[in-house]
Design an enzyme around this catalytic site. Structure first.
Site, short mmCIF file in Angstrom:
data_model
loop_
_atom_site.label_atom_id
_atom_site.label_comp_id
_atom_site.label_asym_id
_atom_site.label_seq_id
_atom_site.Cartn_x
_atom_site.Cartn_y
_atom_site.Cartn_z
N ASP A 1 1.01 -0.97 0.06
CA ASP A 1 0.21 0.19 0.10
C ASP A 1 0.83 1.29 -0.01
O ASP A 1 2.07 1.10 0.47
CB ASP A 1 -0.80 0.08 1.24
N ASP B 1 -4.71 -3.57 5.19
CA ASP B 1 -5.00 -3.21 6.69
C ASP B 1 -6.58 -3.37 6.91
O ASP B 1 -6.95 -3.70 7.89
CB ASP B 1 -4.62 -1.72 7.04
N ASP C 1 -9.14 -6.10 2.52
CA ASP C 1 -7.92 -6.77 2.37
C ASP C 1 -7.69 -8.05 2.41
O ASP C 1 -6.75 -8.78 2.11
CB ASP C 1 -6.82 -5.56 2.70
#
Ligand code: ATP
Length: 892
Positions: A326, A634, A638
């Site tokens: 990310d 997170d 996901d």
């Protein structure tokens, strides 16, 4: 208890708490003392006895017990007792070590244990869920596991998945109103939430009504989770190897004994030879040392802030070929500051640093008063209305509680003199459609002092552009015509091209009667107010970590929900890629076929404007292409990608419980650089294991060969079983442990990743074991023959020389094992543990040779000091003979 029937005030009184301020710390402490911790059961370690007994179940140990019995039957009581003592000592050591590993595994669990947000002394605090007490006020959002049984006080679009409790896999909608009438079934208690269930949507606040075994979950005994004991693939492979070695040893033993007896040798000698061979062939110390090396490696990773949740991840890390990370918070600091604002063709810049609400507004270079600029003021006001972040002062610093993006908008509004308190006098929020990464927007429905209703939406500008029919231009609402659109889009490109995250704000007037059940009908036909651009600086170490990974043959891919231009600008800053063709956005991704996606996966450096669901597709495409993928995440959405990845990585700070549960690695500090450190450690642990496998097996090969050749040559046995055991477990064991602690060779992060299917003996290791083993065996045999010829009547003397030569040869050889290249490639003093281990092993050998009572046990005798010259001379041959050839090759 009938908490579901009570009104909120009644619940408050009954539980002696305050909905506004929560419990005081002292009161919480008192309740914990009185009622215990919020745990289902004390997780018990397996009983000490069980662990101790387990040490003796091993087949290898059975072979040794057989050796004890045979020695005893032959009247060799001292031998028998000594071997037995060694078995017991080995068992005790294994026991202690396993207890330690078990304990540290438990400590690890603690580290990644669930946490909850709790109101104590009037402030929201994150605490371990096990510290929750009845009466605590709990706050949670989508992705959080509920830490205890609670009665809801507030529920915003709250949905909770209760399959663990009710078996119902569809999430249930929850509310905060009291229920009347009969006691409903668990599944119908819509104003309660239960420990262990999972918030899948929205957010909520509730008061804890029960903890620990008193919860609904506590009633369901079957829900008690067993601690997982897992072995890594390498450990499994080694176990198989161990079995093969035992098989070979037994076969060899039977064969030798059989042939010997046919040749007319004494049964007694042959049985002794058989036992010796079996003992020689088995690397007794190996399994324990592998476990120690893995658990020490895990400890080192924790120091680097990487918490391993599955031991097998340690190995897989070394094979990783792609890291998908990310952007926000992992590669960047997630410290957002609004620097630019734009509305209706006018642009302002805003000064200030971080979240400190101090800064000035400029148009071009002229300072302006924001409250005097109608459109700017409206932009900032609405940015604050559609916002949950709170600013807190922590010592000298300002920190944000809540979403950093919203924190930046809040800070910008504060700089203009706005405040939430002031807004709440004029505006009442009636309804909210919370932000989600799929819609990329958030909306609130507001009523102002005059009773006018309108919706305020903030979100990704490209999304809002598509949903706005009007625009605020010159402070007037106008049709969003082409020229206005073009100017807006150009401004968006400019801001995003400067690596700014851009958030747009829009509104829509509503009628008093308009009712909305989902966001879709509200977030359309809106009026575009303007945009705010915020910086989120990259974390300083990331650029270097990405470069290090590249040198290690690992590609880094940035995945972000952010705008393509913003992502491209940051990717450029981080040295990822500047080329447009290396960037794929969510829209084009959704148009690709599976095959196109796989092809794109090979070159894409940045995925922009993707939703969490796309991550799973990306993982699968990469895996199809043979990659070993590490993927960070997170949020709840996901979790599938984290689970599917070879290494699923969850964020320790911002990660939801669901993401953590799906992961095999948790980053305690959310940093990208930690992933690199973990990969490096993973590679190193594997290499160290290879080092001591090589070291220990060389010894076994040498021992077998000595015994076999001596027999073939009609010589007496050069080594007795107890000596072989002493070498395998003690004088080899200590240096092997030290190899497990070795530092990485400088080039561990300069080689390509290891292939996951690679066998233990790959890259020449098998050949090294056989060739060095042959030389160690030859050296020992030669030393034995020389000594035997000098003292034909003193077998014990010759056996002692052989024993000493074997030990010395191995203590020199251990330095060769530190490098894949040659003994000369590394500084021998680079690992002080190893130096200490070698000295200890040497002294232990001296003790066995010179201390009289030990001489009886170990069949040794004091050696003439001159003999040591021979021992060291011959013992050095195996290592330095081949080192010479390395040197010759290097010079060529
Ligand atoms: P990452 O880089 O880790 O994927 P991200 O923050 O870019 O994270 P999301 O959180 O999914 O990804 O956000 C996607 C987009 O939604 C952002 O680019 C932004 O335009 C918009 N956005 C983010 N947070 C909010 C918010 N609180 N309210 C409204 N819009 C938001």
């Amino acid at each position: 208890m009938n908490f579901h029937e009570l009104r909120q005030e009644e619940v408050e009184t009954k539980l002696r708490t305050s909905i506004r301020r929560g419990l005081t710390t002292e009161e919480a402490e008192r309740r914990r003392e009185e009622h215990g911790r919020n745990e289902l059961t004390e997780e018990k370690l397996p009983s000490a006895w069980l662990v101790f007994i387990r040490q003796f179940k091993d087949f290898m140990v059975l072979v040794l017990i057989a050796a004890t019995v045979i020695s005893a039957v032959m009247g060799e009581y001292i031998d028998s007792a000594a071997i037995f003592a060694i078995i017991v000592i080995n068992g005790v050591l294994g026991f202690l070590q396993e207890r330690r590993a078990e304990k540290s595994l438990q400590a690890l669990k603690q580290l990644s244990a669930p946490q909850s947000l709790v109101l104590r002394d009037g402030e929201w605090k994150k605490i371990q869920s096990s510290d929750i007490v009845a009466g605590d006020i709990l706050k949670f959002t989508a992705g959080d596991r509920i830490g205890a049984d609670i009665r809801l006080l507030e529920a915003v679009n709250l949905e909770i998945e209760e399959s663990a409790m009710t078996g119902e896999s569809v999430p249930v909608e929850k509310h905060a109103a009291p229920l009347r009438g009969e006691t409903p079934a668990l599944a119908d208690m819509k104003n309660m939430a239960f420990m262990g269930t999972l918030a899948t949507r929205g957010s909520g606040i509730g008061v804890v009504t029960a903890i620990g075994m008193k919860t609904a979950m506590g009633n369901i005994a079957s829900m008690l989770q067993e601690a997982q004991r897992s072995e890594t693939p390498l450990q499994r492979r080694l176990e198989q190897l161990g079995k093969i070695l035992i098989g070979v040893a037994l076969l060899l033993t039977v064969l030798v004994v059989f042939v010997g007896i046919i040749q007319g040798h004494e049964l007694y000698t042959m049985l002794l030879t058989g036992v010796s061979l079996a003992v020689a062939a088995i690397p007794e110390g190996l399994p324990a040392i592998v476990t120690v090396a893995l658990s020490l490696g895990v400890q080192r990773m924790i120091k680097q802030k990487a918490i391993v949740r599955q031991l097998s991840a340690v190995e897989t890390l070394g094979c990783t070929t792609v890291i998908c990370s990310d952007k926000t918070g992992t590669m960047t600091q997630n410290q957002m500051t609004v620097t630019d604002a734009w509305s209706g063709g006018r642009h302002w810049s805003i000064s200030g640093k971080g979240y400190e609400p101090k800064g000035k507004f400029f148009e071009e270079t002229k300072e302006i008063t924001p409250s005097a600029e109608k459109s700017l003021y409206q932009l900032l006001t609405f940015g604050l209305l559609c916002n949950h972040a709170e600013l807190k002062r922590k010592e000298k610093e300002f920190v944000i509680q809540g979403d950093p993006t919203e924190g930046a908008l809040l800070t910008a509004a504060l700089k203009a003199g706005l405040s939430r308190e002031q807004l709440s006098e004029t505006f009442t929020i009636e309804q909210e459609f919370p932000f989600d990464s799929k819609r990329k927007m958030m909306t609130v429905i507001v009523r102002d002092a005059q009773g006018q209703r309108f919706a305020v939406t903030k979100g990704a500008p490209d999304v809002l552009l598509g949903r706005s029919d009007y625009v605020l231009w010159d402070a007037k609402r106008q049709l969003f015509s082409k020229p206005y659109r073009k100017q807006t889009e150009e401004m968006l490109e400019t801001l995003a091209g400067r690596a700014l995250r851009v958030i747009a704000v829009a509104y829509k007037p509503l009628r008093a009667t308009d009712q909305f059940h989902d966001a879709e009908n509200v977030e359309t036909g809106m009026t575009f107010i303007g945009m705010e651009g915020m910086i989120d600086p990259p974390r300083p170490e990331v650029k270097e970590a990405i470069a290090d990974c590249r040198r290690a043959g690992i590609r880094t891919i940035m995945i972000t929900g952010d705008h393509k231009e913003t992502a491209a600008a940051i990717a450029g800053d981080l040295g990822l890629s500047k080329k447009k063709s290396d960037i794929v956005d969510g829209q084009s991704l959704s148009r690709m076929t599976d095959q196109e996606m796989e092809e794109a996966a090979e070159r894409t450096a940045v995925y922009a404007r993707v939703s969490p669901e796309d991550k799973l597709k990306i993982v699968k495409a990469l895996q199809k292409k043979g990659h070993i993928v590490a993927m960070t995440g997170d949020g709840v959405n996901d979790a599938p990608a984290i689970k599917a990845a070879d290494i699923g990585i969850a964020m320790g700070i911002t990660g939801t419980d669901v993401a953590k549960e799906a992961s095999s690695l948790v980053l305690a500090n959310d940093h990208f650089a930690t992933i690199k450190a973990a990969v490096e450690e993973g590679r190193n642990i594997y290499e160290n294991i290879r080092k001591f496998i090589r070291y220990l097996l060389t010894s076994n090969v040498g021992e077998i060969l000595v015994m076999l050749f001596a027999m073939i040559m009609g010589l007496p046995l050069p080594l007795v079983p107890i000596q072989i055991l002493w070498v395998n477990l003690v004088t080899d064991g200590l240096p092997a442990l030290a190899l497990g602690l070795d530092k990485a060779e400088e080039d561990v992060m300069k080689r390509p990743p290891r292939h996951p299917k690679e066998g233990v003996f790959a890259r020449g290791l098998g050949w090294k074991i056989v060739s060095r083993g042959f030389l160690v065996g030859a050296a020992t045999l030669i030393a034995f023959i020389i000594a035997y010829q000098q003292h034909p009547n003193n077998l014990v003397y010759a056996q002692t020389v052989a024993f000493a030569t074997l030990v010395v040869a191995q203590l020199i050889h251990v330095f060769d094992c530190r490098s894949e290249k040659s003994v000369l490639a590394r500084n021998p003093f680079g690992n002080m543990y190893l130096i200490a281990a070698v000295i200890s092993s040497f002294l232990l050998m001296i003790a066995v040779i010179y201390i009289t009572p030990l001489q009886t046990i170990f069949h040794t005798t004091a050696l003439d000091p001159r003999e040591w010259l021979l021992i060291f001379g011959i013992g050095a041959i195996p290592t330095f003979l081949l080192a010479g050839s390395f040197y010759a090759r290097k010079r060529r």
